[in-house]
Design an enzyme around this catalytic site. Structure first.
Site, PDB file in Angstrom:
ATOM      1  N   ASP A 145       0.916  -1.176  -0.034  1.00 23.45           N
ATOM      2  CA  ASP A 145      -0.075  -0.158  -0.057  1.00 23.45           C
ATOM      3  C   ASP A 145       0.855   0.993   0.014  1.00 23.45           C
ATOM      4  O   ASP A 145       1.808   1.513   0.939  1.00 23.45           O
ATOM      5  CB  ASP A 145      -0.762   0.003   1.321  1.00 23.45           C
ATOM      6  CG  ASP A 145      -1.982   0.897   1.008  1.00 23.45           C
ATOM      7  OD1 ASP A 145      -2.100   1.872   0.353  1.00 23.45           O
ATOM      8  OD2 ASP A 145      -2.869   0.874   2.225  1.00 23.45           O
ATOM      9  N   HIS A 218     -10.137  -0.891  -7.120  1.00 25.86           N
ATOM     10  CA  HIS A 218      -9.737   0.333  -6.273  1.00 25.86           C
ATOM     11  C   HIS A 218      -8.939   1.187  -7.205  1.00 25.86           C
ATOM     12  O   HIS A 218      -9.088   2.509  -6.995  1.00 25.86           O
ATOM     13  CB  HIS A 218      -9.252  -0.266  -5.090  1.00 25.86           C
ATOM     14  CG  HIS A 218      -8.728   0.838  -4.156  1.00 25.86           C
ATOM     15  ND1 HIS A 218      -9.680   1.713  -3.579  1.00 25.86           N
ATOM     16  CD2 HIS A 218      -7.477   1.368  -3.718  1.00 25.86           C
ATOM     17  CE1 HIS A 218      -9.123   2.617  -2.835  1.00 25.86           C
ATOM     18  NE2 HIS A 218      -7.860   2.343  -2.845  1.00 25.86           N
TER      19      HIS A 218
HETATM   20  C1  HEM Z   1      -4.115   2.674  -4.293  1.00 28.17           C
HETATM   21  C2  HEM Z   1      -5.177   0.301  -0.463  1.00 28.17           C
HETATM   22  C3  HEM Z   1      -8.487   3.542   0.840  1.00 28.17           C
HETATM   23  C4  HEM Z   1      -6.630   6.286  -2.664  1.00 28.17           C
HETATM   24  C5  HEM Z   1      -4.156   1.783  -3.368  1.00 28.17           C
HETATM   25  C6  HEM Z   1      -3.202   0.557  -3.393  1.00 28.17           C
HETATM   26  C7  HEM Z   1      -3.693  -0.144  -2.336  1.00 28.17           C
HETATM   27  C8  HEM Z   1      -4.689   0.497  -1.790  1.00 28.17           C
HETATM   28  C9  HEM Z   1      -3.062  -1.623  -2.139  1.00 28.17           C
HETATM   29  C10 HEM Z   1      -2.262   0.143  -4.603  1.00 28.17           C
HETATM   30  C11 HEM Z   1      -0.911   0.404  -4.361  1.00 28.17           C
HETATM   31  C12 HEM Z   1      -0.785   1.898  -4.339  1.00 28.17           C
HETATM   32  O1  HEM Z   1      -0.457   2.466  -4.960  1.00 28.17           O
HETATM   33  O2  HEM Z   1      -0.759   2.217  -3.079  1.00 28.17           O
HETATM   34  C13 HEM Z   1      -6.303   0.994   0.371  1.00 28.17           C
HETATM   35  C14 HEM Z   1      -7.012   0.377   1.188  1.00 28.17           C
HETATM   36  C15 HEM Z   1      -7.904   1.346   1.639  1.00 28.17           C
HETATM   37  C16 HEM Z   1      -7.771   2.315   0.810  1.00 28.17           C
HETATM   38  C17 HEM Z   1      -6.789  -1.014   2.135  1.00 28.17           C
HETATM   39  C18 HEM Z   1      -9.041   1.356   2.707  1.00 28.17           C
HETATM   40  C19 HEM Z   1      -9.677   0.267   2.945  1.00 28.17           C
HETATM   41  C20 HEM Z   1      -8.504   4.594  -0.092  1.00 28.17           C
HETATM   42  C21 HEM Z   1      -8.892   5.978  -0.206  1.00 28.17           C
HETATM   43  C22 HEM Z   1      -8.444   6.703  -1.014  1.00 28.17           C
HETATM   44  C23 HEM Z   1      -7.384   5.997  -1.770  1.00 28.17           C
HETATM   45  C24 HEM Z   1     -10.310   6.087   0.849  1.00 28.17           C
HETATM   46  C25 HEM Z   1      -9.076   7.964  -1.446  1.00 28.17           C
HETATM   47  C26 HEM Z   1      -9.760   8.626  -1.016  1.00 28.17           C
HETATM   48  C27 HEM Z   1      -5.906   5.518  -3.525  1.00 28.17           C
HETATM   49  C28 HEM Z   1      -5.003   6.275  -4.617  1.00 28.17           C
HETATM   50  C29 HEM Z   1      -4.186   4.968  -5.034  1.00 28.17           C
HETATM   51  C30 HEM Z   1      -4.587   4.098  -4.395  1.00 28.17           C
HETATM   52  C31 HEM Z   1      -5.228   7.597  -4.937  1.00 28.17           C
HETATM   53  C32 HEM Z   1      -3.416   5.081  -6.111  1.00 28.17           C
HETATM   54  C33 HEM Z   1      -4.071   4.888  -7.578  1.00 28.17           C
HETATM   55  C34 HEM Z   1      -3.009   4.921  -8.754  1.00 28.17           C
HETATM   56  O3  HEM Z   1      -2.407   3.838  -8.967  1.00 28.17           O
HETATM   57  O4  HEM Z   1      -2.725   5.794  -9.208  1.00 28.17           O
HETATM   58  N1  HEM Z   1      -5.060   1.689  -2.145  1.00 28.17           N
HETATM   59  N2  HEM Z   1      -6.626   2.001  -0.161  1.00 28.17           N
HETATM   60  N3  HEM Z   1      -7.414   4.628  -1.115  1.00 28.17           N
HETATM   61  N4  HEM Z   1      -5.508   4.291  -3.162  1.00 28.17           N
HETATM   62 FE1  HEM Z   1      -6.200   3.085  -1.686  1.00 28.17          FE
END
Ligand code: HEM
Length: 329
Positions: A145, A218
């Site tokens: 993450d 996601h």
């Molecule tokens: C990407 C997990 C909540 C925004 C990701 C990734 C994971 C992840 C594993 C892919 C790897 C990375 O680039 O970090 C989670 C989990 C969440 C959560 C477990 C809660 C249950 C959120 C929320 C937001 C968010 C609430 C925004 C309001 C993003 C963004 C990316 C991302 C902007 C990158 C997308 C890209 O590849 O450009 N998240 N996330 N995440 N997450 Fe989350």
């Protein structure tokens, strides 16, 4: 640009997310404390240089009106609940927010303890989450993450206010949410299905190519672009947390943005869907139980905050000056 707080501090191994409410009538105690926070951080952090202690303090919209007079940050407003047909992102109580990061838990704990002790009866702890770094920087769902976070100058321009709101440049908008995961339901899914939900390969940590990625993954829903095709980023500092006794397994989401509408667009796409109904698959196993939006003033503004409002200050809550708002500046 004024010196920011430690918004862009690197991802550390330990964090403490502390939400406080301010008791009515105790605003001056909290106001007096704001310029003292920097010294408190130094007194805990300096003796332990290897611990890399960082502290960020945020102020909610309502608390801003109670604590500070004069102009308000342009985009400061209370966290707006998002309720889709299937999923809900609630808004919960919180006047002040402390995001503490360190190599080990003890400096975060000690700093939080000193803050709460100093503020005494003026505040109540509404929520406290101790986050830990998990294997390979993975969340409890098993995925790395933070990989796509912007870095260097890109991180600064995504997270820090510049000339668009000169009185508050060097500040940031922090949106936080506590998510609880249904790990039994998640691990019952085949790995390929979990990878489709996130939009990345679990072991290799590679993004699934766009033409193979599910529209409700996601990554698909949190990748947003302006009409001119510019991708908009936020700086995330998510941490896993858990309690065996309470049966809680979660992710604490913390996202910094120069413009909170960027994070809000991501949230709307996750919870309502884009197109509506195409909601984030992660939400099938993740429930948001808290939600808050806080303005993070620059370190310079925190050291020398505007005066407390007087009886003649009329908070407008809409970013304009109240009558008498300039009087104390
Ligand atoms: C990407 C997990 C909540 C925004 C990701 C990734 C994971 C992840 C594993 C892919 C790897 C990375 O680039 O970090 C989670 C989990 C969440 C959560 C477990 C809660 C249950 C959120 C929320 C937001 C968010 C609430 C925004 C309001 C993003 C963004 C990316 C991302 C902007 C990158 C997308 C890209 O590849 O450009 N998240 N996330 N995440 N997450 Fe989350």
């Amino acid at each position: 640009m004024p010196t920011p707080q430690d918004v862009l501090a690197p991802l550390t191994d330990s964090a403490l997310f502390l939400t406080l409410t301010v008791h009515p009538g105790h605003e001056s105690t909290v106001h007096d404390f704001l310029p003292d926070l920097g010294d408190l951080v130094k007194s805990v952090g300096f003796p332990h240089p290897g611990e890399d202690l960082h502290c960020v303090l945020g102020i909610s919209s309502d608390a801003w009106d109670r604590l500070l007079s004069g102009p308000r940050p342009r985009s400061l407003h209370p966290f707006r609940e998002i309720a889709g047909d299937r999923h809900r992102a609630p808004a919960t109580a919180g006047d002040l927010f402390l995001h503490l990061r360190s190599t080990n838990p003890y400096p975060c704990f000690e700093l939080a303890r000193r803050v709460v002790t100093t503020l005494g009866d003026a505040v109540e702890v509404a929520d406290e989450v101790v986050g830990f770094r998990y294997f390979d920087r993975r969340d409890l769902l098993g995925f790395v993450d933070g990989t796509a976070n912007p870095t260097g100058g890109d991180a600064a321009s995504a997270a820090l206010i510049g000339d668009e709101d000169p009185a508050f440049s060097g500040g940031s908008y922090l949106i936080v949410q506590k998510y609880l995961h249904d790990l039994d339901a998640w691990t019952a899914k085949p790995v390929e299905e979990r990878e489709c939900s996130v939009g990345r390969r679990m072991l290799e940590n590679l993004e699934i190519p766009d033409d193979e990625k599910a529209p409700d993954s996601h990554v698909t829903l949190t990748t947003i672009t302006d009409p001119d095709g510019t991708e908009r980023d936020i700086v995330r500092d998510n941490m896993p947390f858990g309690s065996l006794a309470r049966g809680e397994y979660g992710t604490y989401f913390a996202g910094y943005a120069a413009d909170p509408s960027v994070t809000e667009r991501m949230l709307t796409r996750m919870f309502v869907g884009e197109p509506p109904g195409t909601t984030d698959r992660l939400l099938e196993v993740s429930t948001a139980v808290t939600g808050g939006l806080f303005f993070v003033p620059s370190a310079d503004l925190l050291d020398d905050p505007p005066p407390l409002p007087t009886a003649t200050d009329e908070p407008t809550g809409d970013g304009t000056l109240g009558i008498g708002g300039l009087k104390d500046r």
